[in-house]
Scaffold this motif. Structure first.
Motif, PDB file in Angstrom:
ATOM      1  N   VAL A 151      -2.501 -23.435 -16.126  1.00 23.57           N
ATOM      2  CA  VAL A 151      -3.416 -22.621 -16.899  1.00 23.57           C
ATOM      3  C   VAL A 151      -3.429 -23.192 -18.316  1.00 23.57           C
ATOM      4  O   VAL A 151      -2.456 -23.083 -19.043  1.00 23.57           O
ATOM      5  CB  VAL A 151      -2.978 -21.141 -16.906  1.00 23.57           C
ATOM      6  CG1 VAL A 151      -3.927 -20.306 -17.701  1.00 23.57           C
ATOM      7  CG2 VAL A 151      -2.848 -20.602 -15.499  1.00 23.57           C
TER       8      VAL A 151
ATOM      9  N   GLU B  12      -1.999 -15.428 -23.792  1.00 25.18           N
ATOM     10  CA  GLU B  12      -2.282 -14.359 -22.827  1.00 25.18           C
ATOM     11  C   GLU B  12      -1.197 -14.289 -21.766  1.00 25.18           C
ATOM     12  O   GLU B  12      -0.753 -13.197 -21.389  1.00 25.18           O
ATOM     13  CB  GLU B  12      -3.648 -14.589 -22.166  1.00 25.18           C
ATOM     14  CG  GLU B  12      -4.829 -14.389 -23.103  1.00 25.18           C
ATOM     15  CD  GLU B  12      -5.207 -15.639 -23.881  1.00 25.18           C
ATOM     16  OE1 GLU B  12      -4.456 -16.636 -23.854  1.00 25.18           O
ATOM     17  OE2 GLU B  12      -6.270 -15.622 -24.530  1.00 25.18           O
ATOM     18  N   LEU B  13      -0.733 -15.445 -21.290  1.00 27.92           N
ATOM     19  CA  LEU B  13       0.343 -15.460 -20.302  1.00 27.92           C
ATOM     20  C   LEU B  13       1.619 -14.856 -20.876  1.00 27.92           C
ATOM     21  O   LEU B  13       2.314 -14.097 -20.196  1.00 27.92           O
ATOM     22  CB  LEU B  13       0.614 -16.884 -19.813  1.00 27.92           C
ATOM     23  CG  LEU B  13      -0.350 -17.419 -18.774  1.00 27.92           C
ATOM     24  CD1 LEU B  13      -0.100 -18.907 -18.533  1.00 27.92           C
ATOM     25  CD2 LEU B  13      -0.221 -16.645 -17.476  1.00 27.92           C
TER      26      LEU B  13
ATOM     27  N   LEU C 299      -6.266 -16.423 -14.605  1.00 26.85           N
ATOM     28  CA  LEU C 299      -5.150 -15.875 -15.375  1.00 26.85           C
ATOM     29  C   LEU C 299      -4.413 -14.810 -14.567  1.00 26.85           C
ATOM     30  O   LEU C 299      -3.182 -14.819 -14.475  1.00 26.85           O
ATOM     31  CB  LEU C 299      -5.664 -15.288 -16.691  1.00 26.85           C
ATOM     32  CG  LEU C 299      -4.637 -14.674 -17.630  1.00 26.85           C
ATOM     33  CD1 LEU C 299      -3.643 -15.719 -18.118  1.00 26.85           C
ATOM     34  CD2 LEU C 299      -5.346 -14.026 -18.820  1.00 26.85           C
TER      35      LEU C 299
ATOM     36  N   ARG D 161      -4.209 -20.769 -22.277  1.00 28.24           N
ATOM     37  CA  ARG D 161      -3.990 -19.332 -22.092  1.00 28.24           C
ATOM     38  C   ARG D 161      -2.524 -18.949 -22.273  1.00 28.24           C
ATOM     39  O   ARG D 161      -2.065 -17.943 -21.743  1.00 28.24           O
ATOM     40  CB  ARG D 161      -4.458 -18.901 -20.691  1.00 28.24           C
ATOM     41  CG  ARG D 161      -5.943 -19.040 -20.478  1.00 28.24           C
ATOM     42  CD  ARG D 161      -6.673 -18.040 -21.297  1.00 28.24           C
ATOM     43  NE  ARG D 161      -8.108 -18.099 -21.039  1.00 28.24           N
ATOM     44  CZ  ARG D 161      -8.993 -17.647 -21.881  1.00 28.24           C
ATOM     45  NH1 ARG D 161      -8.621 -17.127 -23.017  1.00 28.24           N
ATOM     46  NH2 ARG D 161     -10.268 -17.734 -21.606  1.00 28.24           N
TER      47      ARG D 161
ATOM     48  N   GLU E 207      -2.349 -16.274 -11.726  1.00 26.68           N
ATOM     49  CA  GLU E 207      -1.092 -16.841 -12.215  1.00 26.68           C
ATOM     50  C   GLU E 207      -0.051 -15.758 -12.477  1.00 26.68           C
ATOM     51  O   GLU E 207       1.093 -15.853 -12.030  1.00 26.68           O
ATOM     52  CB  GLU E 207      -1.338 -17.651 -13.497  1.00 26.68           C
ATOM     53  CG  GLU E 207      -0.105 -18.268 -14.082  1.00 26.68           C
ATOM     54  CD  GLU E 207       0.518 -19.353 -13.227  1.00 26.68           C
ATOM     55  OE1 GLU E 207       1.745 -19.563 -13.367  1.00 26.68           O
ATOM     56  OE2 GLU E 207      -0.194 -19.989 -12.424  1.00 26.68           O
TER      57      GLU E 207
ATOM     58  N   LYS F 260     -10.676 -15.155 -16.202  1.00 28.44           N
ATOM     59  CA  LYS F 260      -9.952 -13.913 -15.933  1.00 28.44           C
ATOM     60  C   LYS F 260      -9.227 -13.969 -14.595  1.00 28.44           C
ATOM     61  O   LYS F 260      -8.045 -13.644 -14.510  1.00 28.44           O
ATOM     62  CB  LYS F 260     -10.902 -12.712 -15.952  1.00 28.44           C
ATOM     63  CG  LYS F 260     -11.595 -12.460 -17.261  1.00 28.44           C
ATOM     64  CD  LYS F 260     -12.541 -11.266 -17.180  1.00 28.44           C
ATOM     65  CE  LYS F 260     -13.627 -11.396 -16.147  1.00 28.44           C
ATOM     66  NZ  LYS F 260     -14.634 -12.423 -16.414  1.00 28.44           N
TER      67      LYS F 260
END
Length: 112
Positions: free
Chosen positions: A1, A7-8, A39, A4, A42, A36
């Motif tokens: 990813v 966000e992760l 993410l 991101r 994941e 989206k």
């Protein structure tokens, strides 16, 4: 990813809090094609690998009209099929109505 990481990290922190016993829910929104689903895939994979239960509800874009409870009924349907959640769902009678079962007092009154 790619791109991101922030966000992760944030979602991973929420998973840790959930694992510690805090109730957690996440609503992820954004324009089509921004990643989206990737993410969430994941983060969901990480959570499942750690033994957590993950349920996902989806929205359907119908323009100005939508199905506002679809994500919730989808999630509740998955939980209802899993005996581990029977007690929790039974404690909330409205769940039956969201799943299309149970009585609807408005309809019952109209039928008289």
């Amino acid at each position: 990813v790619v791109g991101r990481e922030a966000e992760l990290d944030r979602l991973s922190g929420l998973l840790e809090r959930a694992r510690a016993g805090e109730a957690r829910a996440v609503l992820l929104a954004g324009d089509a094609g921004v990643g989206k689903t990737r993410l969430l895939d994941e983060v969901s994979g990480r959570a499942r690998a750690d033994g957590m239960t993950v349920v996902t509800g989806h929205c359907v874009d119908l323009g100005d009209v939508g199905l506002p409870y679809l994500p919730f009924t989808e999630i509740l349907g998955v939980l209802a099929a899993d005996e581990r959640f029977a007690g929790a769902l039974a404690a909330h009678p409205v769940v039956e109505r969201l799943l299309g079962a149970g009585s609807d007092s408005v309809r019952d009154v109209d039928a008289r």
